[in-house]
Enzyme design. Structure first.
Site: not given
Ligand code: DX5
Ligand code: ZN
Length: 214
Positions: A34, A141-144, A196-197, A36, A65, A174-176, A67, A136, A32, A7
């Site tokens: 994102d 909304g946020f990475g990490g 992402g992270s 928003m 993606h 997607d996520g974590g 959002m 999800m 990917h 991401s």
């Molecule tokens: C969150 C995004 C994800 C995010 C994932 O709203 O949809 O794509 O970037 O980031 P990580 O892998 O750090 O959870």
């Molecule tokens: Zn995403």
């Protein structure tokens, strides 16, 4: 074979072209993106103009993606910008079937995204029309953020719905997603892992992508 979709949300936003090239060199399959709108989620990122500017600099598959509260209006500009996959949130859209049709009419692969708390069974009827489902595993909304464990059981149930009906719908999570939980996600049937992270904070991006892919 599981594909990895880093991401761009965790990339250095002052050097997106170089970040895309770094991903390709490290063996990513998909990027990917994102998108928003500051309404559906409390954050803003980038949209079609930035993606269009990046498109000539990468051969990766572009996976948008959405959002956003009004997905329909984003589809044509994203398709024109060169995106291949577009997904939108079930929670934002009363006319899911219409938006899926619009994505296909724009020449893209269509996916529906489910928030962690939305059960996969809401897709029972529309599933045969989807190229992929994005589950999800954090609140968007946020990475990490940390992976929400009950999402693994959702992947399992969705895979069973797909298998039982002989469909080819792919499952993206997607996520974590991390090097630690990727094996379990592959085992329950994820086809695409977004990270992402885990990818951008890695000291060895190529190794991380290899480990995620398994
Ligand atoms: C969150 C995004 C994800 C995010 C994932 O709203 O949809 O794509 O970037 O980031 P990580 O892998 O750090 O959870
Ligand atoms: Zn995403």
């Amino acid at each position: 074979m599981t594909r990895v979709a880093p991401s761009l949300l965790s990339a250095d936003f002052s050097a997106l072209r170089e970040e895309l090239q770094r991903l390709a060199a490290a063996g990513a399959d998909i990027v990917h993106l994102d998108i928003m709108d500051g309404h559906f989620v409390p954050n803003l990122t980038f949209g079609a103009p930035v993606i269009q500017a990046l498109r000539p600099h990468s051969e990766l598959i572009f996976d948008a993606h959405l959002m956003v509260t009004t997905p329909l209006q984003y589809i044509a500009p994203l398709a024109e910008a060169g995106v291949e996959m577009i997904s939108f949130h079930y929670e934002t859209e009363p006319h899911v079937d219409r938006v899926v049709q619009a994505i296909h009419a724009a020449g893209c692969r269509a996916g529906v995204v489910l928030n962690p708390a939305t059960p996969v069974e809401v897709l029972t009827d529309v599933l045969p029309t989807l190229d992929f489902v994005l589950l999800m595993s954090v609140n968007p909304g946020f990475g990490g953020q940390k992976f929400i464990p009950y999402v693994t059981a959702k992947v399992d149930r969705l895979k069973e719905m797909i298998r039982a009906r002989g469909l080819r719908t792919e499952i993206e999570v997607d996520g974590g997603v991390t090097e630690e939980n990727a094996a379990v996600l592959r085992a329950v049937g994820c086809d695409i892992l977004v990270a992402g992270s885990a990818v951008f904070n890695s000291d060895d991006m190529a190794r991380t992508i290899r480990t995620l892919r398994g």
